[in-house]
Design a protein around this motif. Structure first.
Motif, PDB file in Angstrom:
ATOM      1  N   ILE A 236       0.688  -1.106   0.094  1.00  0.00           N
ATOM      2  CA  ILE A 236       0.007   0.079  -0.018  1.00  0.00           C
ATOM      3  C   ILE A 236       0.906   1.314   0.051  1.00  0.00           C
ATOM      4  O   ILE A 236       0.614   2.400  -0.777  1.00  0.00           O
ATOM      5  CB  ILE A 236      -1.023  -0.170   1.298  1.00  0.00           C
ATOM      6  N   MET A 237       1.751   1.085   0.826  1.00  0.00           N
ATOM      7  CA  MET A 237       2.871   2.186   0.838  1.00  0.00           C
ATOM      8  C   MET A 237       3.572   2.751  -0.621  1.00  0.00           C
ATOM      9  O   MET A 237       4.107   3.861  -0.771  1.00  0.00           O
ATOM     10  CB  MET A 237       4.099   2.117   1.867  1.00  0.00           C
ATOM     11  N   ARG A 238       3.476   1.727  -1.342  1.00  0.00           N
ATOM     12  CA  ARG A 238       3.954   1.837  -2.971  1.00  0.00           C
ATOM     13  C   ARG A 238       2.953   2.653  -3.722  1.00  0.00           C
ATOM     14  O   ARG A 238       3.316   3.021  -4.696  1.00  0.00           O
ATOM     15  CB  ARG A 238       4.479   0.562  -3.391  1.00  0.00           C
ATOM     16  N   LEU A 239       1.833   2.653  -3.361  1.00  0.00           N
ATOM     17  CA  LEU A 239       0.851   3.320  -4.071  1.00  0.00           C
ATOM     18  C   LEU A 239       0.920   4.740  -3.865  1.00  0.00           C
ATOM     19  O   LEU A 239       1.386   5.156  -2.758  1.00  0.00           O
ATOM     20  CB  LEU A 239      -0.521   2.802  -3.781  1.00  0.00           C
ATOM     21  N   THR A 240       0.418   5.483  -4.848  1.00  0.00           N
ATOM     22  CA  THR A 240       0.170   6.912  -4.678  1.00  0.00           C
ATOM     23  C   THR A 240      -0.685   7.287  -3.455  1.00  0.00           C
ATOM     24  O   THR A 240      -1.918   6.552  -3.404  1.00  0.00           O
ATOM     25  CB  THR A 240      -0.372   7.721  -5.665  1.00  0.00           C
ATOM     26  N   PRO A 241      -0.924   8.409  -2.764  1.00  0.00           N
ATOM     27  CA  PRO A 241      -2.065   8.758  -1.951  1.00  0.00           C
ATOM     28  C   PRO A 241      -3.428   8.788  -2.451  1.00  0.00           C
ATOM     29  O   PRO A 241      -4.235   8.232  -1.788  1.00  0.00           O
ATOM     30  CB  PRO A 241      -1.654  10.090  -1.339  1.00  0.00           C
ATOM     31  N   ASP A 242      -3.579   9.078  -3.691  1.00  0.00           N
ATOM     32  CA  ASP A 242      -4.869   9.056  -4.451  1.00  0.00           C
ATOM     33  C   ASP A 242      -5.299   7.466  -4.606  1.00  0.00           C
ATOM     34  O   ASP A 242      -6.513   7.405  -4.478  1.00  0.00           O
ATOM     35  CB  ASP A 242      -4.786   9.673  -5.737  1.00  0.00           C
ATOM     36  N   GLN A 243      -4.118   6.634  -5.068  1.00  0.00           N
ATOM     37  CA  GLN A 243      -4.488   5.270  -5.106  1.00  0.00           C
ATOM     38  C   GLN A 243      -4.955   4.444  -3.900  1.00  0.00           C
ATOM     39  O   GLN A 243      -5.694   3.576  -3.806  1.00  0.00           O
ATOM     40  CB  GLN A 243      -3.375   4.413  -5.581  1.00  0.00           C
ATOM     41  N   ARG A 244      -4.539   4.829  -2.665  1.00  0.00           N
ATOM     42  CA  ARG A 244      -4.775   4.450  -1.449  1.00  0.00           C
ATOM     43  C   ARG A 244      -6.173   4.581  -0.944  1.00  0.00           C
ATOM     44  O   ARG A 244      -6.676   4.083   0.069  1.00  0.00           O
ATOM     45  CB  ARG A 244      -3.762   4.886  -0.258  1.00  0.00           C
ATOM     46  N   ARG A 245      -6.760   5.260  -1.678  1.00  0.00           N
ATOM     47  CA  ARG A 245      -8.199   5.635  -1.240  1.00  0.00           C
ATOM     48  C   ARG A 245      -9.068   4.919  -2.260  1.00  0.00           C
ATOM     49  O   ARG A 245     -10.318   4.846  -2.109  1.00  0.00           O
ATOM     50  CB  ARG A 245      -8.547   7.302  -1.484  1.00  0.00           C
ATOM     51  N   ASP A 246      -8.513   4.244  -3.117  1.00  0.00           N
ATOM     52  CA  ASP A 246      -9.323   3.213  -4.001  1.00  0.00           C
ATOM     53  C   ASP A 246      -9.402   1.912  -3.457  1.00  0.00           C
ATOM     54  O   ASP A 246      -8.372   1.214  -3.464  1.00  0.00           O
ATOM     55  CB  ASP A 246      -8.737   3.380  -5.350  1.00  0.00           C
ATOM     56  N   ARG A 247     -10.444   1.272  -3.054  1.00  0.00           N
ATOM     57  CA  ARG A 247     -10.564   0.057  -2.516  1.00  0.00           C
ATOM     58  C   ARG A 247     -10.099  -1.001  -3.315  1.00  0.00           C
ATOM     59  O   ARG A 247      -9.159  -1.959  -3.058  1.00  0.00           O
ATOM     60  CB  ARG A 247     -12.107  -0.311  -2.091  1.00  0.00           C
TER      61      ARG A 247
END
Length: 55
Positions: free
Chosen positions: A31-42
Motif C-alpha cells: 500500500i505504501m508503494r501506491l500514490t496517496p490517491d490510489q490508497r483511497r481506492d478499495r
C-alpha cells in the motif's frame, strides 16, 4: 465478515496516536508503494496487496 486490506489499512492509518493497533507488513508495504490517491481506492489497495502476497 472479515475486513479486507483496504479496511485494515484505513483503520490503522486513522488510529489514535496512543493506539497499539498494527497491520502486517504484507499489507503495509504494497500500500505504501501506491500514490496517496490510489490508497483511497478499495480495488487498487486490495489488488496491490493480493499481488504482493502472490510473489
Amino acid at each position: 465478515m472479515p475486513k479486507d486490506a483496504f479496511d485494515q489499512w484505513w483503520e490503522w492509518s486513522e488510529k489514535p496516536p496512543d493506539s497499539k493497533l498494527t497491520i502486517p507488513a504484507a499489507i503495509h508495504e504494497p500500500i505504501m508503494r501506491l500514490t496517496p490517491d490510489q490508497r483511497r481506492d478499495r480495488d487498487k489497495v486490495n489488488e496491490a496487496v493480493w499481488q504482493w502476497r502472490g510473489k
